[in-house]
Design a protein around this motif. Structure first.
Motif, mmCIF file in Angstrom:
data_model
loop_
_atom_site.group_PDB
_atom_site.id
_atom_site.type_symbol
_atom_site.label_atom_id
_atom_site.label_comp_id
_atom_site.label_asym_id
_atom_site.label_seq_id
_atom_site.Cartn_x
_atom_site.Cartn_y
_atom_site.Cartn_z
ATOM 1 N N LEU A 1 5.169 10.440 8.846
ATOM 2 C CA LEU A 1 5.408 9.317 7.921
ATOM 3 C C LEU A 1 4.251 9.162 6.937
ATOM 4 C CD1 LEU A 1 7.002 6.661 10.292
ATOM 5 C CD2 LEU A 1 8.050 7.619 8.231
ATOM 6 N N MET A 2 3.023 9.376 7.417
ATOM 7 C CA MET A 2 1.861 9.311 6.536
ATOM 8 C C MET A 2 1.955 10.375 5.437
ATOM 9 S SD MET A 2 -0.709 8.595 9.709
ATOM 10 C CE MET A 2 -2.165 9.395 9.112
ATOM 11 N N ALA A 3 2.354 11.592 5.817
ATOM 12 C CA ALA A 3 2.454 12.699 4.867
ATOM 13 C C ALA A 3 3.553 12.451 3.830
ATOM 14 C CB ALA A 3 2.721 14.006 5.609
ATOM 15 N N VAL A 4 4.696 11.936 4.290
ATOM 16 C CA VAL A 4 5.850 11.717 3.402
ATOM 17 C C VAL A 4 5.592 10.565 2.416
ATOM 18 C CG1 VAL A 4 8.268 10.958 3.339
ATOM 19 C CG2 VAL A 4 7.544 12.668 5.015
ATOM 20 N N LEU A 5 4.954 9.505 2.895
ATOM 21 C CA LEU A 5 4.825 8.285 2.082
ATOM 22 C C LEU A 5 3.542 8.198 1.251
ATOM 23 C CD1 LEU A 5 6.223 5.664 4.622
ATOM 24 C CD2 LEU A 5 7.361 6.564 2.590
ATOM 25 N N SER A 6 2.530 9.015 1.556
ATOM 26 C CA SER A 6 1.261 8.933 0.814
ATOM 27 C C SER A 6 1.411 9.177 -0.694
ATOM 28 C CB SER A 6 0.229 9.905 1.399
ATOM 29 O OG SER A 6 -0.327 9.377 2.567
ATOM 30 N N PRO A 7 2.153 10.228 -1.122
ATOM 31 C CA PRO A 7 2.325 10.408 -2.576
ATOM 32 C C PRO A 7 3.030 9.214 -3.233
ATOM 33 C CG PRO A 7 2.938 12.408 -1.400
ATOM 34 C CD PRO A 7 2.763 11.336 -0.365
ATOM 35 N N PHE A 8 4.025 8.651 -2.542
ATOM 36 C CA PHE A 8 4.747 7.475 -3.075
ATOM 37 C C PHE A 8 3.805 6.280 -3.204
ATOM 38 C CE2 PHE A 8 7.218 3.566 -2.041
ATOM 39 C CZ PHE A 8 7.973 3.495 -3.219
ATOM 40 N N ALA A 9 2.969 6.062 -2.171
ATOM 41 C CA ALA A 9 1.995 4.960 -2.215
ATOM 42 C C ALA A 9 0.984 5.182 -3.328
ATOM 43 C CB ALA A 9 1.283 4.846 -0.867
ATOM 44 N N GLY A 10 0.595 6.456 -3.535
ATOM 45 C CA GLY A 10 -0.327 6.777 -4.623
ATOM 46 C C GLY A 10 0.268 6.470 -5.980
ATOM 47 N N ARG A 11 1.560 6.809 -6.163
ATOM 48 C CA ARG A 11 2.240 6.498 -7.438
ATOM 49 C C ARG A 11 2.312 4.996 -7.666
ATOM 50 N NH1 ARG A 11 5.726 10.808 -6.100
ATOM 51 N NH2 ARG A 11 7.353 9.403 -5.354
ATOM 52 N N LEU A 12 2.583 4.248 -6.596
ATOM 53 C CA LEU A 12 2.631 2.787 -6.707
ATOM 54 C C LEU A 12 1.298 2.222 -7.174
ATOM 55 C CD1 LEU A 12 4.596 1.365 -3.616
ATOM 56 C CD2 LEU A 12 5.287 1.320 -6.020
ATOM 57 N N SER A 13 0.193 2.812 -6.662
ATOM 58 C CA SER A 13 -1.139 2.313 -7.034
ATOM 59 C C SER A 13 -1.485 2.644 -8.479
ATOM 60 C CB SER A 13 -2.206 2.861 -6.083
ATOM 61 O OG SER A 13 -2.425 4.238 -6.306
ATOM 62 N N ASP A 14 -0.787 3.636 -9.091
ATOM 63 C CA ASP A 14 -0.976 3.920 -10.512
ATOM 64 C C ASP A 14 -0.333 2.827 -11.377
ATOM 65 O OD1 ASP A 14 -2.375 6.302 -10.180
ATOM 66 O OD2 ASP A 14 -0.549 7.516 -10.121
ATOM 67 N N LYS A 15 0.703 2.183 -10.812
ATOM 68 C CA LYS A 15 1.484 1.213 -11.594
ATOM 69 C C LYS A 15 1.157 -0.241 -11.242
ATOM 70 C CE LYS A 15 5.373 4.434 -12.057
ATOM 71 N NZ LYS A 15 6.784 4.720 -11.719
ATOM 72 N N PHE A 16 0.807 -0.476 -9.985
ATOM 73 C CA PHE A 16 0.555 -1.852 -9.534
ATOM 74 C C PHE A 16 -0.855 -1.982 -8.976
ATOM 75 C CE2 PHE A 16 5.128 -0.940 -8.984
ATOM 76 C CZ PHE A 16 5.660 -1.887 -9.853
ATOM 77 N N GLU A 17 -1.254 -3.194 -8.665
ATOM 78 C CA GLU A 17 -2.612 -3.464 -8.196
ATOM 79 C C GLU A 17 -2.859 -2.835 -6.813
ATOM 80 O OE1 GLU A 17 -6.215 -4.153 -8.146
ATOM 81 O OE2 GLU A 17 -5.150 -4.836 -9.927
ATOM 82 N N ALA A 18 -3.844 -1.896 -6.777
ATOM 83 C CA ALA A 18 -4.152 -1.176 -5.533
ATOM 84 C C ALA A 18 -4.587 -2.130 -4.419
ATOM 85 C CB ALA A 18 -5.246 -0.140 -5.793
ATOM 86 N N GLN A 19 -5.260 -3.209 -4.797
ATOM 87 C CA GLN A 19 -5.756 -4.198 -3.824
ATOM 88 C C GLN A 19 -4.619 -4.744 -2.956
ATOM 89 O OE1 GLN A 19 -6.527 -7.853 -5.741
ATOM 90 N NE2 GLN A 19 -7.528 -8.838 -4.002
ATOM 91 N N ILE A 20 -3.492 -5.083 -3.585
ATOM 92 C CA ILE A 20 -2.356 -5.677 -2.870
ATOM 93 C C ILE A 20 -1.670 -4.650 -1.975
ATOM 94 C CG2 ILE A 20 -0.149 -6.887 -3.129
ATOM 95 C CD1 ILE A 20 -2.618 -8.485 -4.031
ATOM 96 N N ILE A 21 -1.439 -3.428 -2.521
ATOM 97 C CA ILE A 21 -0.745 -2.379 -1.766
ATOM 98 C C ILE A 21 -1.569 -1.975 -0.547
ATOM 99 C CG2 ILE A 21 0.190 -0.023 -1.866
ATOM 100 C CD1 ILE A 21 0.457 -0.513 -4.953
ATOM 101 N N ALA A 22 -2.883 -1.759 -0.749
ATOM 102 C CA ALA A 22 -3.757 -1.338 0.360
ATOM 103 C C ALA A 22 -3.869 -2.432 1.425
ATOM 104 C CB ALA A 22 -5.145 -0.981 -0.179
ATOM 105 N N SER A 23 -3.946 -3.683 0.998
ATOM 106 C CA SER A 23 -4.054 -4.797 1.952
ATOM 107 C C SER A 23 -2.771 -4.949 2.773
ATOM 108 C CB SER A 23 -4.367 -6.103 1.213
ATOM 109 O OG SER A 23 -5.586 -5.986 0.497
#
Length: 465
Positions: free
Chosen positions: A312-334
């Motif tokens: 799950l970490m491998a599959v979702l990491s690129p998607f989470a990375g793309r989200l952090s390009d568009k939205f605030e990384a602070q909120i996604i990481a928290s």
């Protein structure tokens, strides 16, 4: 036409940078997770005791942590690609030597050499990607790069078990050689750029030595904290790090620019990473013991259950990375840290009758949480510093991971020494083992809860790249 050629060259450089960094980032986690499966076979061949065997994975982590920050600084001065290539060469040669090791002592020495090569790869691979990609594409690239880490962690126990069973433990080290050669060929052939933004600056030898010695004492002390020597080493390690900070504030060209920690995004993102790795790294180790001892499952079946989290970490990491390009990384990481807390809390309640479905749900939540924390958090760290500090920032990401992993194992070892003791685990020790697992997961859950606040405290992320 010139602009068109420049665009093609830039694109070619980015693709080459991503390929070599991603392949290299697969090497070390695969080796680290696969070697754990091979430890019993190594022990049988060399008739080594449990303490020496525990140093086969630990020696690599210690060496890598010792040299990460110094090599990050060396890469900033002498060039990212150069240090990366040397790192892959050292790692590959050390793999060959490990495969040919005539004794367990020789194997430990070669594992230390492998850790030095691993440190050179850790600190430059991420920095090369950060240098090659613009801020608006960086999160996606880092997400892909981190996905290779989780693929390595996923395949390690499964492939490592099969290779050890059918071809012997030495085959694990032999398998690293062709991949290392491939990375070097692509790097020399395709990666034309060099990044040395601090060229001509002095290297701080005194600070590097003080840092390395203090870190070894700190991590070794924590791993044997239940003994008097452990407490002494821990105190000396803390004093050494305080001395290192004082020393670095007075040096003109420090190995680690302490002033970077005045940047709240950089400081709290690193703290959040340290807490996250400290809270989550021991999960697979503890659940592996739980599934094999308490549940009585064979190693291959336990490995298939545990694979849920890294997949799950491998599959979702690129998607989470793309989200952090568009939205605030602070909120996604928290939010990711919050999911990690929930996943860890699941395991604080397991007993001999807990269903496998319950275990897999907990692992799934943890895997999703880690993916949504790690990519945005790493992107926030690398985006919070100027280009001249990419090597050091990349080194700090690696150091937080390595120190966190050691601290996580230290908590587990401390619980075992308190509730089980230095004896072989038999059915008589199962109640003590289960109690140890509960205590460690409660500590880890609380740590992750604190990590949510560290993640939120960084404030909004600003890309300086």
């Amino acid at each position: 036409m010139v602009n068109g050629e420049s665009s093609v060259n830039n694109n070619s450089t980015r693709i080459a940078a991503l390929i070599i960094a991603t392949l290299a980032n697969f090497l070390t986690p695969f080796m680290s997770s696969a070697i754990n499966i091979a430890v019993p076979a190594i022990g049988a061949e060399f008739a080594a005791n449990a303490i020496i065997l525990s140093w086969i994975p630990t020696s690599f982590l210690l060496a890598a942590a010792m040299f990460a920050v110094p090599f990050g600084r060396i890469a900033d001065i002498h060039g990212m690609k150069k240090i990366f290539n040397y790192g892959v060469i050292i790692f590959t040669v050390a793999s060959l030597l490990s495969a040919l090791a005539p004794s367990v002592v020789a194997l430990l020495l070669f594992r230390i050499l492998q850790g030095i090569g691993g440190a050179m790869i850790f600190v430059t691979g991420l920095a090369i990607i950060t240098s090659a990609f613009p801020p608006q594409e960086r999160g996606k690239a880092i997400g892909i790069n981190l996905a290779s880490v989780y693929i390595g962690l996923s395949l390690g126990p499964v492939l490592g078990g099969i290779m050890t069973q059918y071809f012997g433990w030495r085959s694990l080290f032999y398998s690293m050689i062709p991949l290392g050669v491939l990375i070097i060929v692509i790097s020399v052939w395709k990666l034309k750029d060099e990044w040395a933004v601090c060229k001509g600056e002095k290297f701080d030898f005194k600070g590097s030595i003080l840092y390395s010695i203090a870190l070894v004492m700190l991590m070794y002390g924590f791993s044997i904290l239940s003994s008097t020597l452990g407490v002494i080493m821990l105190v000396l390690g803390i004093l050494g790090l305080v001395g290192f900070v004082i020393c670095e504030l007075r040096v003109e060209s420090p190995v680690l620019n302490i002033k970077l920690f005045k940047n709240t995004t950089f400081a709290f993102s690193n703290l959040a990473a340290l807490i996250n790795y400290s809270a989550t790294f021991a999960v697979v180790f503890l659940l592996s013991l739980y599934l094999q001892y308490i549940k009585g499952f064979p190693a291959d079946y336990a490995g298939l259950i545990l694979i849920v989290q890294p997949v799950l970490m491998a599959v979702l990491s690129p998607f989470a990375g793309r989200l952090s390009d568009k939205f605030e990384a602070q909120i996604i990481a928290s939010a990711g840290m919050g999911l990690c807390t929930i996943g860890l809390a699941f395991f604080a309640f397991i007993d001999a009758n807990t269903s496998i479905t319950f275990i897999m749900i907990g692992l799934s939540i943890l895997g999703i949480g880690f993916a949504f924390f790690s990519s945005p958090n790493t992107s926030a760290i690398m985006g919070s510093v100027q280009k001249k500090f990419y090597g050091v920032a990349s080194a700090m990401v690696s150091t937080m991971r390595l120190v966190g992993q050691m601290l996580s194992m230290g908590v587990a070892l401390m619980a075992f020494s308190l509730f089980i003791g230095q004896v072989q685990i038999t059915p008589a020790q199962y109640p003590g083992l289960l109690h140890s697992i509960h205590v460690v997961f409660i500590i880890c859950t609380v740590m992750c809860l604190v990590g949510i606040f560290a993640s939120l405290a960084r404030g909004k992320t600003h890309n300086n790249g």
